[in-house]
Design a protein around this motif. Structure first.
Motif, mmCIF file in Angstrom:
data_model
loop_
_atom_site.group_PDB
_atom_site.id
_atom_site.type_symbol
_atom_site.label_atom_id
_atom_site.label_comp_id
_atom_site.label_asym_id
_atom_site.label_seq_id
_atom_site.Cartn_x
_atom_site.Cartn_y
_atom_site.Cartn_z
ATOM 1 N N ARG A 3 23.733 58.765 75.707
ATOM 2 C CA ARG A 3 23.147 57.716 76.538
ATOM 3 C C ARG A 3 23.900 57.641 77.855
ATOM 4 O O ARG A 3 25.140 57.686 77.877
ATOM 5 N N ILE A 4 23.179 57.551 78.961
ATOM 6 C CA ILE A 4 23.841 57.364 80.263
ATOM 7 C C ILE A 4 23.724 55.879 80.610
ATOM 8 O O ILE A 4 22.625 55.394 80.878
ATOM 9 N N PRO A 5 24.845 55.148 80.559
ATOM 10 C CA PRO A 5 24.755 53.702 80.858
ATOM 11 C C PRO A 5 24.452 53.478 82.328
ATOM 12 O O PRO A 5 24.744 54.345 83.159
ATOM 13 N N PHE A 6 23.887 52.329 82.624
ATOM 14 C CA PHE A 6 23.586 52.036 84.042
ATOM 15 C C PHE A 6 24.862 52.022 84.861
ATOM 16 O O PHE A 6 24.922 52.601 85.947
ATOM 17 N N LEU A 7 25.904 51.406 84.322
ATOM 18 C CA LEU A 7 27.134 51.266 85.108
ATOM 19 C C LEU A 7 28.309 51.100 84.159
ATOM 20 O O LEU A 7 28.233 50.328 83.214
ATOM 21 N N THR A 8 29.366 51.838 84.398
ATOM 22 C CA THR A 8 30.580 51.685 83.591
ATOM 23 C C THR A 8 31.700 51.263 84.522
ATOM 24 O O THR A 8 32.077 52.040 85.406
ATOM 25 N N PRO A 9 32.220 50.039 84.377
ATOM 26 C CA PRO A 9 33.308 49.628 85.278
ATOM 27 C C PRO A 9 34.479 50.598 85.185
ATOM 28 O O PRO A 9 34.839 51.041 84.089
ATOM 29 N N THR A 255 35.158 60.763 96.875
ATOM 30 C CA THR A 255 34.650 62.117 97.140
ATOM 31 C C THR A 255 33.690 62.514 96.025
ATOM 32 O O THR A 255 32.599 63.037 96.267
ATOM 33 N N LYS A 256 34.080 62.229 94.794
ATOM 34 C CA LYS A 256 33.254 62.593 93.642
ATOM 35 C C LYS A 256 31.921 61.825 93.672
ATOM 36 O O LYS A 256 30.840 62.386 93.481
ATOM 37 N N ARG A 257 32.008 60.532 93.939
ATOM 38 C CA ARG A 257 30.784 59.719 93.915
ATOM 39 C C ARG A 257 29.831 60.115 95.034
ATOM 40 O O ARG A 257 28.614 60.098 94.862
ATOM 41 N N GLN A 258 30.392 60.479 96.194
ATOM 42 C CA GLN A 258 29.509 60.860 97.289
ATOM 43 C C GLN A 258 28.788 62.173 96.971
ATOM 44 O O GLN A 258 27.645 62.375 97.363
ATOM 45 N N GLU A 259 29.462 63.018 96.205
ATOM 46 C CA GLU A 259 28.821 64.266 95.780
ATOM 47 C C GLU A 259 27.631 63.947 94.852
ATOM 48 O O GLU A 259 26.539 64.495 95.020
ATOM 49 N N VAL A 260 27.852 63.024 93.908
ATOM 50 C CA VAL A 260 26.768 62.655 92.986
ATOM 51 C C VAL A 260 25.591 62.061 93.765
ATOM 52 O O VAL A 260 24.427 62.394 93.523
ATOM 53 N N ASP A 351 31.480 57.897 88.445
ATOM 54 C CA ASP A 351 32.414 58.923 88.926
ATOM 55 C C ASP A 351 32.233 60.231 88.163
ATOM 56 O O ASP A 351 32.403 61.308 88.712
ATOM 57 N N TRP A 352 31.959 60.112 86.861
ATOM 58 C CA TRP A 352 32.021 61.316 86.019
ATOM 59 C C TRP A 352 30.653 61.839 85.623
ATOM 60 O O TRP A 352 30.535 62.622 84.689
ATOM 61 N N LEU A 353 29.601 61.444 86.355
ATOM 62 C CA LEU A 353 28.272 61.994 86.055
ATOM 63 C C LEU A 353 28.277 63.476 86.402
ATOM 64 O O LEU A 353 28.772 63.871 87.468
ATOM 65 N N ALA A 356 24.191 68.003 85.341
ATOM 66 C CA ALA A 356 23.186 68.009 84.259
ATOM 67 C C ALA A 356 22.692 66.583 83.976
ATOM 68 O O ALA A 356 21.500 66.375 83.743
ATOM 69 N N ASP A 357 23.616 65.590 84.034
ATOM 70 C CA ASP A 357 23.192 64.194 83.837
ATOM 71 C C ASP A 357 22.181 63.800 84.917
ATOM 72 O O ASP A 357 21.136 63.210 84.638
ATOM 73 N N VAL A 358 22.533 64.138 86.160
ATOM 74 C CA VAL A 358 21.628 63.775 87.268
ATOM 75 C C VAL A 358 20.306 64.532 87.097
ATOM 76 O O VAL A 358 19.222 63.980 87.326
ATOM 77 N N GLY A 359 20.386 65.775 86.634
ATOM 78 C CA GLY A 359 19.180 66.572 86.390
ATOM 79 C C GLY A 359 18.259 65.879 85.385
ATOM 80 O O GLY A 359 17.040 65.853 85.567
ATOM 81 N N ARG A 360 18.856 65.279 84.350
ATOM 82 C CA ARG A 360 18.042 64.567 83.345
ATOM 83 C C ARG A 360 17.306 63.387 83.981
ATOM 84 O O ARG A 360 16.126 63.151 83.713
ATOM 85 N N ILE A 361 18.010 62.680 84.846
ATOM 86 C CA ILE A 361 17.406 61.506 85.496
ATOM 87 C C ILE A 361 16.317 61.962 86.477
ATOM 88 O O ILE A 361 15.217 61.400 86.524
#
Ligand SMILES: Cc1ncc(COP(=O)(O)O)c(C=O)c1O
Length: 371
Positions: A3-9, A255-260, A351-353, A356-361
């Motif tokens: 499951r990909i949660p909407f947001l993980t603090p 940097t990681k989040r901007q890539e996502v 941060d850690w998406l 492949a996760d983004v591909g699923r969405i």
């Protein structure tokens, strides 16, 4: 399927903060402007630059209240503010004794409608206490110079609520935080820069920041005499320590989040989805996408549930859709807000998406918009 949660603090690791907590226990200073608070405020100011000074607060809402109460004209009540924002914004104004007047947003930037605000000021200038400009989703407003000029021309203070925008930048490379009479950030658990609860009031006026630091401590001066309409808006030492730890790793996380975020934009724009212009310069905690129609949004919600991806729809309802604010005055037609609220969906941006996760969405969106 994970499951990909909407947001993980994303807060600092317990082992990292444990050392700070031990130090706090040893000194016995848990709050009331301790050493961690001073360091956190100084490091935030250093990050923003432009000779700003920072007062950290218990949350952004109390920061907005103290800022508006201090800066806005006291003999006037009306404050133009966008309806496409969080409930905290009108609540902070109403608690401070002002009356929010709702304005629309602009179709591409999703930022408050400058022309509508100007027409409202022309009509009501003698009744306008100040402008509360929200930076939508924490994205820097490319028209900031025009907003500053507008406020100066009509002689009203400009308070900028950039709650989700710490570390966002203008397209010309300037960090958010040094504009208007002051700017406010939130460090709530759901923000990218998160410490649980917390906020910051930022300004180039150092005297004003001293005032906010007094007001957040019951309005006390150095002799513990209360001089103004203060309240308890202090940030505890442990939360300040968490903020310092966040800043240590913040650049890598951004940097990681901007890539996502770029993966999403590259994949979804060709499918007819629209993003906030300049949104890629922000550091949002989730990614907001306008689908071609409301029907697409409803279908996507069901599809995302099916493939176990969390979602929300910010800001739906807009302010004028909340029962508590239904009676608020409107400065004009809120058609752009209504249209966007019907089509917007907010998707995970962690941060850690992985790609492949983004591909699923993206596949879920593709199914719905017909590609
Ligand atoms: C635009 C805006 N302003 C203010 C706030 C309030 O922030 P806080 O939760 O730190 O009080 C929020 C919270 O989400 C927000 O989105």
């Amino acid at each position: 399927m994970r499951r990909i949660p909407f947001l993980t603090p994303r807060l600092p690791e317990p082992s990292v903060v444990a050392r700070d907590y031990r130090e706090i226990c040893e000194t016995g200073v848990f709050t009331n402007s301790g050493p961690f608070e001073g360091r956190f405020a100084a490091e935030l100011a250093r990050w923003i630059g432009r000779d700003v000074e920072v007062a950290v607060t218990a949350n952004a809402t109390v920061g907005i209240q103290l800022a508006c109460k201090t800066l806005f004209h006291r003999d006037r009540r009306l404050v133009p503010v966008a309806s496409f924002t969080a409930a905290a914004v009108p609540l902070a104004l109403i608690w401070s004794g002002f009356e929010p007047v709702l304005i629309d947003i602009e179709p591409k930037t999703w930022q408050p409608d400058l022309r509508m605000a100007e027409r409202f000021l022309q009509r009501e200038v003698d009744n306008v206490a100040g402008i509360l400009l929200t930076s939508t989703f924490g994205t820097a407003n490319a028209a900031i110079d025009a907003w500053e000029t507008l406020a100066t021309r009509y002689g009203v203070p400009l308070v900028i609520d950039s709650a989700a925008g710490f570390a966002s930048e203008y397209s010309w490379g300037e960090p958010l935080g040094g504009r208007g009479d002051c700017e406010i950030f939130s460090f709530h658990a759901t923000k990218t820069m998160a410490i649980g609860e917390g906020g910051a009031v930022v300004s180039r006026d150092h005297g004003f920041i001293r005032q906010i630091n007094q007001l957040k401590n019951f309005g006390f001066d150095d002799y513990r005499r209360s001089w103004g309409l203060g309240q308890n808006g202090k940030l505890p030492e442990l939360a300040s320590a968490m903020g310092i730890r966040q800043l240590e790793v913040f650049k890598d996380r951004l940097t990681k989040r901007q890539e996502v975020l770029r993966w999403y934009i590259t994949e979804l724009e060709p499918l007819g989805c629209a993003f906030q212009s300049d949104g890629s310069l922000g550091v949002p905690a989730f990614v907001s996408v306008a689908l071609p129609s409301q029907r697409h949004r409803e279908e996507l919600r069901m599809k995302l549930d099916e493939v176990e991806v969390g979602w929300r729809a910010y800001f739906n309802p807009p302010i004028h859709g909340h029962p508590a604010f239904a009676e608020l005055q409107r400065a004009g037609d809120l058609a752009v807000t209504d249209d966007l609220c019907g089509r917007i969906i907010s998707l995970p941006l962690d941060d850690w998406l992985t790609q492949a996760d983004v591909g699923r969405i993206v596949s879920a969106v593709g199914c719905v918009v017909g590609h």
